[in-house]
Write a protein that holds these residues in place. Structure first.
Motif, PDB file in Angstrom:
ATOM      1  N   SER A 209      -7.678  40.737 -13.248  1.00 39.58           N
ATOM      2  CA  SER A 209      -7.401  40.269 -11.890  1.00 39.58           C
ATOM      3  C   SER A 209      -5.946  39.824 -11.783  1.00 39.58           C
ATOM      4  O   SER A 209      -5.175  39.937 -12.739  1.00 39.58           O
ATOM      5  N   THR A 210      -5.584  39.288 -10.631  1.00 43.98           N
ATOM      6  CA  THR A 210      -4.237  38.759 -10.416  1.00 43.98           C
ATOM      7  C   THR A 210      -4.143  37.358 -11.019  1.00 43.98           C
ATOM      8  O   THR A 210      -5.054  36.552 -10.848  1.00 43.98           O
ATOM      9  N   PRO A 211      -3.074  37.051 -11.729  1.00 45.68           N
ATOM     10  CA  PRO A 211      -2.943  35.705 -12.300  1.00 45.68           C
ATOM     11  C   PRO A 211      -2.934  34.645 -11.205  1.00 45.68           C
ATOM     12  O   PRO A 211      -2.423  34.883 -10.097  1.00 45.68           O
ATOM     13  N   PRO A 212      -3.480  33.461 -11.455  1.00 46.87           N
ATOM     14  CA  PRO A 212      -3.416  32.384 -10.461  1.00 46.87           C
ATOM     15  C   PRO A 212      -1.977  31.932 -10.263  1.00 46.87           C
ATOM     16  O   PRO A 212      -1.141  32.042 -11.169  1.00 46.87           O
ATOM     17  N   ALA A 213      -1.696  31.393  -9.099  1.00 48.20           N
ATOM     18  CA  ALA A 213      -0.318  31.034  -8.744  1.00 48.20           C
ATOM     19  C   ALA A 213       0.265  29.986  -9.679  1.00 48.20           C
ATOM     20  O   ALA A 213       1.472  29.959  -9.926  1.00 48.20           O
ATOM     21  N   GLU A 214      -0.581  29.115 -10.216  1.00 51.66           N
ATOM     22  CA  GLU A 214      -0.065  28.020 -11.048  1.00 51.66           C
ATOM     23  C   GLU A 214       0.333  28.464 -12.452  1.00 51.66           C
ATOM     24  O   GLU A 214       1.008  27.716 -13.179  1.00 51.66           O
ATOM     25  N   LEU A 215      -0.048  29.664 -12.868  1.00 54.15           N
ATOM     26  CA  LEU A 215       0.219  30.122 -14.229  1.00 54.15           C
ATOM     27  C   LEU A 215       1.319  31.176 -14.244  1.00 54.15           C
ATOM     28  O   LEU A 215       1.216  32.214 -13.593  1.00 54.15           O
ATOM     29  N   ASP A 216       2.378  30.916 -15.016  1.00 55.05           N
ATOM     30  CA  ASP A 216       3.403  31.926 -15.264  1.00 55.05           C
ATOM     31  C   ASP A 216       2.872  32.809 -16.380  1.00 55.05           C
ATOM     32  O   ASP A 216       3.123  32.570 -17.567  1.00 55.05           O
ATOM     33  N   TYR A 217       2.134  33.838 -16.006  1.00 54.69           N
ATOM     34  CA  TYR A 217       1.423  34.647 -16.993  1.00 54.69           C
ATOM     35  C   TYR A 217       2.383  35.418 -17.892  1.00 54.69           C
ATOM     36  O   TYR A 217       2.134  35.569 -19.099  1.00 54.69           O
ATOM     37  N   GLU A 218       3.489  35.883 -17.353  1.00 57.76           N
ATOM     38  CA  GLU A 218       4.474  36.598 -18.161  1.00 57.76           C
ATOM     39  C   GLU A 218       4.995  35.705 -19.285  1.00 57.76           C
ATOM     40  O   GLU A 218       5.127  36.137 -20.430  1.00 57.76           O
ATOM     41  N   PHE A 219       5.267  34.448 -18.961  1.00 64.70           N
ATOM     42  CA  PHE A 219       5.739  33.502 -19.974  1.00 64.70           C
ATOM     43  C   PHE A 219       4.607  33.141 -20.923  1.00 64.70           C
ATOM     44  O   PHE A 219       4.819  32.948 -22.125  1.00 64.70           O
ATOM     45  N   TRP A 220       3.388  33.046 -20.412  1.00 68.66           N
ATOM     46  CA  TRP A 220       2.237  32.752 -21.274  1.00 68.66           C
ATOM     47  C   TRP A 220       2.097  33.835 -22.336  1.00 68.66           C
ATOM     48  O   TRP A 220       1.881  33.534 -23.517  1.00 68.66           O
ATOM     49  N   LEU A 221       2.240  35.101 -21.943  1.00 73.30           N
ATOM     50  CA  LEU A 221       2.179  36.200 -22.906  1.00 73.30           C
ATOM     51  C   LEU A 221       3.314  36.109 -23.911  1.00 73.30           C
ATOM     52  O   LEU A 221       3.100  36.263 -25.114  1.00 73.30           O
ATOM     53  N   GLY A 222       4.532  35.871 -23.423  1.00 73.16           N
ATOM     54  CA  GLY A 222       5.679  35.737 -24.313  1.00 73.16           C
ATOM     55  C   GLY A 222       5.813  36.889 -25.273  1.00 73.16           C
ATOM     56  O   GLY A 222       5.982  38.043 -24.865  1.00 73.16           O
ATOM     57  N   PRO A 223       5.695  36.629 -26.602  1.00 76.93           N
ATOM     58  CA  PRO A 223       5.887  37.681 -27.600  1.00 76.93           C
ATOM     59  C   PRO A 223       4.703  38.631 -27.747  1.00 76.93           C
ATOM     60  O   PRO A 223       4.790  39.629 -28.454  1.00 76.93           O
ATOM     61  N   ALA A 224       3.574  38.328 -27.087  1.00 76.70           N
ATOM     62  CA  ALA A 224       2.380  39.170 -27.197  1.00 76.70           C
ATOM     63  C   ALA A 224       2.533  40.434 -26.360  1.00 76.70           C
ATOM     64  O   ALA A 224       3.333  40.488 -25.421  1.00 76.70           O
ATOM     65  N   PRO A 225       1.765  41.479 -26.666  1.00 73.01           N
ATOM     66  CA  PRO A 225       1.855  42.723 -25.888  1.00 73.01           C
ATOM     67  C   PRO A 225       1.550  42.502 -24.410  1.00 73.01           C
ATOM     68  O   PRO A 225       0.754  41.622 -24.052  1.00 73.01           O
ATOM     69  N   ALA A 226       2.179  43.296 -23.565  1.00 73.58           N
ATOM     70  CA  ALA A 226       1.933  43.212 -22.118  1.00 73.58           C
ATOM     71  C   ALA A 226       0.537  43.744 -21.818  1.00 73.58           C
ATOM     72  O   ALA A 226       0.183  44.852 -22.210  1.00 73.58           O
ATOM     73  N   ARG A 227      -0.255  42.944 -21.137  1.00 64.80           N
ATOM     74  CA  ARG A 227      -1.603  43.328 -20.738  1.00 64.80           C
ATOM     75  C   ARG A 227      -1.900  42.737 -19.361  1.00 64.80           C
ATOM     76  O   ARG A 227      -1.355  41.692 -19.005  1.00 64.80           O
ATOM     77  N   PRO A 228      -2.788  43.369 -18.598  1.00 63.85           N
ATOM     78  CA  PRO A 228      -3.184  42.774 -17.322  1.00 63.85           C
ATOM     79  C   PRO A 228      -3.816  41.401 -17.541  1.00 63.85           C
ATOM     80  O   PRO A 228      -4.446  41.151 -18.578  1.00 63.85           O
ATOM     81  N   TYR A 229      -3.672  40.542 -16.567  1.00 64.92           N
ATOM     82  CA  TYR A 229      -4.275  39.211 -16.655  1.00 64.92           C
ATOM     83  C   TYR A 229      -5.793  39.312 -16.610  1.00 64.92           C
ATOM     84  O   TYR A 229      -6.378  40.084 -15.842  1.00 64.92           O
TER      85      TYR A 229
END
Length: 427
Positions: A209-229
């Motif tokens: 789904s779409t990440p919630p507004a309060e979460l910077d999902y790109e930063f949460w992933l950081g060094p991990a592989p890019a994946r949908p939220y």
């Protein structure tokens, strides 16, 4: 990274009798006392404020020797809640940041507590050491073995006090069990049984789904592989996906396998072979095992038998010798025969800490290595990771604990390191 003999000697002295790192007198001018003026309190920054991060923060708020100066989280709701707790407790708003690098840049923070998901532990700890901050890093210390080697190197290079959050080391029951095992109260120890729980994943799985507004999902992933939220891959449930963690094998294993290592006197070593079987979730709601059995064999013939999930050993650690056994968990210690617990004496006297957070604060002041120093946390995490490598490959793994290398299996050896997603690098 390979430990030299001189480094091993340094670590041995630190764990047994108190090795000391250089003391930054401009910050820490006195040893801990009953009355600590504000200028002598350790100013803490908190990176990661989910359940465990908030628990750590609340524990340190109760320590008269520390003050909470800054908080950091990529989830704005976690950040705001934590900042509010600190302001209510201290009557002063802490510095609040989304980016941990801004927290590390501030001169108002002496040390940091890292309670992020596992895939962020190494990056934040190494960066904190380079910034001159002491570190309390949650368990499991690492996502892969190579990260632990880098963390130990950074701590030593920069003279930092780095405590691993395996707090059972600061519990008298676990210390007693390990001292008895190492002093011969059980006779010759031949087997250690470790019971780990199965995954507490909140079924069923859900669509991306779409990440919630309060979460910077790109930063949460950081060094991990890019994946949908996916809401069941983040926050607490991250631990059941290989990109971010190692399941209950690294979650509870970082506690109970750590005690097994301590009781066997293997804080500077580890097993030489590892083999495993496992069962996985049929619906593929999560990736780490539902059930597993892992056998670790040490060079002296001692075996650790580790079970995960239903039908396994009791949760905790059991030391078995030719004269009896000891079981220990967070609520009790028992022995067969019972009089083993009355045994006294012996040459092995283990490091005494009765408060894991307090021990770290003490060591920040004295520069003595803490009870679960980064090198110990790395070795215990290594045992956990080797079990997962055996599970994932389905092969017997040969490990050289002196060189810290997998032997004779190039594919498995690649699993001891992790390629980070750009632009993140482990300096």
């Amino acid at each position: 990274m390979r430990f030299s003999r001189s480094r091993r000697a340094f670590l041995r002295a630190g764990v047994a009798g108190g090795a000391f790192l250089s003391l930054p007198a401009s910050i820490y001018r006195t040893a801990l006392g009953a009355d600590v003026p504000p200028s002598e309190k350790v100013r803490l920054g908190f990176i990661g404020l989910g359940g465990q991060g908030t628990g750590n923060m609340n524990a340190f708020l109760k320590h008269s020797h520390a003050t909470v100066a800054a908080v950091c989280d990529v989830d704005s709701s976690h950040l705001a809640k934590a900042a509010g707790v600190v302001e209510k407790a201290t009557k002063k708003a802490p510095q609040a940041e989304k980016d941990f690098r801004k927290l590390l840049d501030t001169k108002d923070v002496d040390a940091v507590v890292v309670s992020t998901p596992d895939h962020w532990h190494a990056l934040t700890t190494v960066a904190a050491c380079a910034a001159g901050k002491d570190v309390y890093c949650e368990k499991p210390l690492t996502l892969v073995i190579g990260e632990g080697q880098a963390m130990v190197a950074a701590a030593r290079k920069h003279g930092r006090i780095v405590q691993t959050g395996s707090q059972q080391r600061s519990d008298a029951r676990f210390r007693q069990a390990c001292e008895l095992a190492r002093n011969g109260a059980l006779g010759k120890v031949h087997t250690v049984k470790v019971g780990l729980p199965g995954p507490n994943f909140k079924a069923p799985g859900v669509p991306d789904s779409t990440p919630p507004a309060e979460l910077d999902y790109e930063f949460w992933l950081g060094p991990a592989p890019a994946r949908p939220y996916n809401e069941k891959r983040v926050h607490y449930l991250f631990r059941f996906f290989w990109d971010y963690s190692g399941g209950q094998q690294t979650n509870f294993g970082a506690h109970h396998l750590d005690i097994a290592q301590w009781g066997l006197g293997m804080d500077e070593s580890g097993p030489v072979s590892i083999e495993a079987t496992a069962q996985f979730n049929k619906e593929k709601w999560f990736e780490t095992p539902e059930v597993a059995k892992i056998t670790y064999t040490y060079a002296n013939g001692v075996k650790i038998l580790c079970s995960l999930g239903k039908g396994g050993y009791p949760g905790g650690t059991t030391f078995e010798g030719d004269k009896g056994s000891i079981f220990v968990d967070r609520s009790k210690i028992t022995a067969t025969p019972p009089e083993i617990l009355k045994s006294t004496g012996g040459d092995v006297k283990l490091y005494v800490s009765n408060n894991h957070h307090g021990n770290w604060l003490d060591c920040i002041k004295t520069r003595k290595l803490p009870i679960c120093d980064v090198a110990i946390g790395h070795r215990s995490a290594t045992v956990c990771h080797l079990g997962n490598i055996a599970v994932r490959t389905g092969r017997k793994i040969a490990w050289d604990p002196a060189k810290e290398q997998i032997v004779g299996d190039a594919e498995a050896a690649k699993m001891t390191t992790k390629e980070y997603r750009a632009p993140w690098k482990l300096a």
